[in-house]
Design an enzyme around this catalytic site. Structure first.
Site, mmCIF file in Angstrom:
data_model
loop_
_atom_site.group_PDB
_atom_site.id
_atom_site.type_symbol
_atom_site.label_atom_id
_atom_site.label_comp_id
_atom_site.label_asym_id
_atom_site.label_seq_id
_atom_site.Cartn_x
_atom_site.Cartn_y
_atom_site.Cartn_z
ATOM 1 C CB CYS A 1 -14.049 1.263 0.528
ATOM 2 S SG CYS A 1 -13.530 2.982 0.686
ATOM 3 C CG ASP B 1 -13.505 6.298 -0.563
ATOM 4 O OD1 ASP B 1 -13.437 6.253 0.687
ATOM 5 O OD2 ASP B 1 -12.498 6.231 -1.294
ATOM 6 N NE ARG C 1 -3.853 0.653 2.004
ATOM 7 C CZ ARG C 1 -5.054 0.738 2.585
ATOM 8 N NH1 ARG C 1 -5.207 1.507 3.660
ATOM 9 N NH2 ARG C 1 -6.078 0.062 2.119
ATOM 10 C CG HIS D 1 -8.517 -0.224 -2.617
ATOM 11 N ND1 HIS D 1 -7.706 -1.300 -2.274
ATOM 12 C CD2 HIS D 1 -9.090 0.206 -1.456
ATOM 13 C CE1 HIS D 1 -7.795 -1.493 -0.969
ATOM 14 N NE2 HIS D 1 -8.617 -0.607 -0.447
ATOM 15 N NE ARG E 1 -10.294 -5.285 0.845
ATOM 16 C CZ ARG E 1 -9.517 -4.279 1.261
ATOM 17 N NH1 ARG E 1 -10.041 -3.210 1.795
ATOM 18 N NH2 ARG E 1 -8.199 -4.327 1.084
HETATM 19 N N1 CP Z 1 -11.171 -0.125 2.790
HETATM 20 C C1 CP Z 1 -9.882 -0.180 3.181
HETATM 21 O O1 CP Z 1 -8.965 -0.409 2.363
HETATM 22 O O2 CP Z 1 -9.693 0.002 4.507
HETATM 23 P P1 CP Z 1 -8.305 0.201 5.271
HETATM 24 O O3 CP Z 1 -7.746 1.530 4.820
HETATM 25 O O4 CP Z 1 -8.654 0.181 6.722
HETATM 26 O O5 CP Z 1 -7.385 -0.921 4.893
HETATM 27 N N1 NVA Z 2 -9.931 6.673 -1.109
HETATM 28 C C1 NVA Z 2 -9.491 6.334 0.215
HETATM 29 C C2 NVA Z 2 -9.643 4.863 0.450
HETATM 30 C C3 NVA Z 2 -9.220 4.365 1.793
HETATM 31 C C4 NVA Z 2 -9.428 2.890 1.947
HETATM 32 C C5 NVA Z 2 -8.035 6.751 0.381
HETATM 33 O O1 NVA Z 2 -7.247 6.598 -0.567
HETATM 34 O O2 NVA Z 2 -7.684 7.273 1.444
#
Ligand code: CP
Ligand code: NVA
Length: 319
Positions: free
Chosen positions: A278, A238, A116, A143, A306
């Site tokens: 999400c 989101d 990530r 994602h 997930r």
């Molecule tokens: N939805 C999601 O990716 O959550 P986190 O940021 O908690 O991993």
């Molecule tokens: N769009 C959000 C998703 C988090 C899971 C971000 O990138 O922060």
């Protein structure tokens, strides 16, 4: 007694990276979902197989996470393998070690790498130099693991995917990109409503339109959320301010006025519409409490899924 280790995953994507769902055919996406459903029922029935016994997943997190970290780690445990949490703060990559060396070295120990980070290009570079599969756990652009969990949740709640209409209201961000691609591949019509200036990435939107065309589905981009939700089976949102954009928060709060998912906005959606997010969510910003905590919401099923889809991905790509 049957040899449990002899049970093979249904989807064979051995050695493949998962950086974006664009790299997977509709059949591969569908096959991953089917395997995720199987793994979910096996976990519930206590008949799970240790498909990844002795295998290790490295998880590089340059940004915060609750769901992704825990679901990947638990997923590896449930599959009989092991996951390592790797923080750049403690790794040499955080002190400037090149991505190439990091990728080549980690691939000598691990069976897959999950990452990530803000930069999608960084993930592409990591994957280019890694001899083991690399899984994108969120970048500025995509994602994909989230989008697979979204599809599984829709399928469970609606009993089908093809022929539905899904609407995304909010920022044309990483989650939106992957959701639109996933829906197009699954035969779901989509509409995305964003304030002017917050459209999806231009190149990604071209891919969304192309994927929709290939799968005989519609993909509409508008700045009118009320019009977008008309006839919707699924409504998704989101956060308005993603990780890395924190300094724009105030400006965004103003720009997104009128884009909150609330009862009034949803009045023209189908009566049994499903609400997805999400998570993490900001109640009172992108969604009202009455919607996210109400009867239409499936956000906790979505978060649980997930785990199941990621187990299917891991089982499919790891040797
Ligand atoms: N939805 C999601 O990716 O959550 P986190 O940021 O908690 O991993
Ligand atoms: N769009 C959000 C998703 C988090 C899971 C971000 O990138 O922060």
């Amino acid at each position: 007694m049957a040899d449990k280790t002899a049970v093979q995953p249904k989807t064979n994507l051995k050695g493949r990276d998962m950086l974006t769902l664009l790299d997977f055919t509709s059949e591969e996406v569908s096959s991953l979902l089917a395997h995720a459903e199987q793994l979910k029922s096996e976990q519930i029935n206590g008949t799970a197989h240790p498909l990844l016994a002795g295998k290790s997943l490295g998880m590089i997190f340059e940004n915060a996470s609750t769901r992704t970290r825990v679901s990947f780690e638990v997923g590896m445990t449930q599959l009989g393998g092991h996951a390592l949490f790797l923080s750049p703060r403690d790794m040499q990559i955080g002190r400037g070690e090149p991505i190439m060396d990091t990728a080549k070295v980690l691939a000598r120990y691990l069976d897959a790498i999950m990452i990530r980070t803000n930069s999608h290009e960084k993930v592409e570079e990591l994957a280019a130099h890694s001899d083991v599969p690399v899984i994108n756990a969120l970048t500025d652009l995509y994602h994909p693991c989230q989008a697979l969990a979204d599809l599984l949740t829709i399928k469970e709640h609606k009993g089908k995917l093809e022929g539905l209409k899904a609407v995304y209201i909010g920022d044309g961000n990483n989650v939106a990109h992957s959701f639109l691609i996933a829906c197009a591949k699954a035969g779901i019509d989509t509409a995305i409503a964003v304030p002017t200036g917050y459209e999806p990435d231009k190149k990604v939107w071209e891919e969304v339109e192309k994927t929709a065309k290939e799968n005989n589905t519609k993909a509409e981009l508008t700045d009118n959320p009320q019009q977008a939700v008309s006839g919707a089976d699924v409504i998704y949102t989101d956060v308005w301010t993603s990780m890395g954009f924190e300094e724009e928060k105030e400006k965004r709060l103003q720009a997104f006025e009128g884009f909150q998912i609330n009862k009034e906005l949803c009045k023209d959606a189908n009566a049994d519409f499903l609400f997805l997010h999400c998570l993490p969510a900001h109640r009172g910003e992108e969604v009202s409490s009455e919607i996210i905590d109400g009867v239409h919401s499936a956000v906790y099923d979505q978060a649980e899924n997930r785990l199941h889809v990621q187990k299917a991905i891991l089982a499919a790509v790891i040797h």
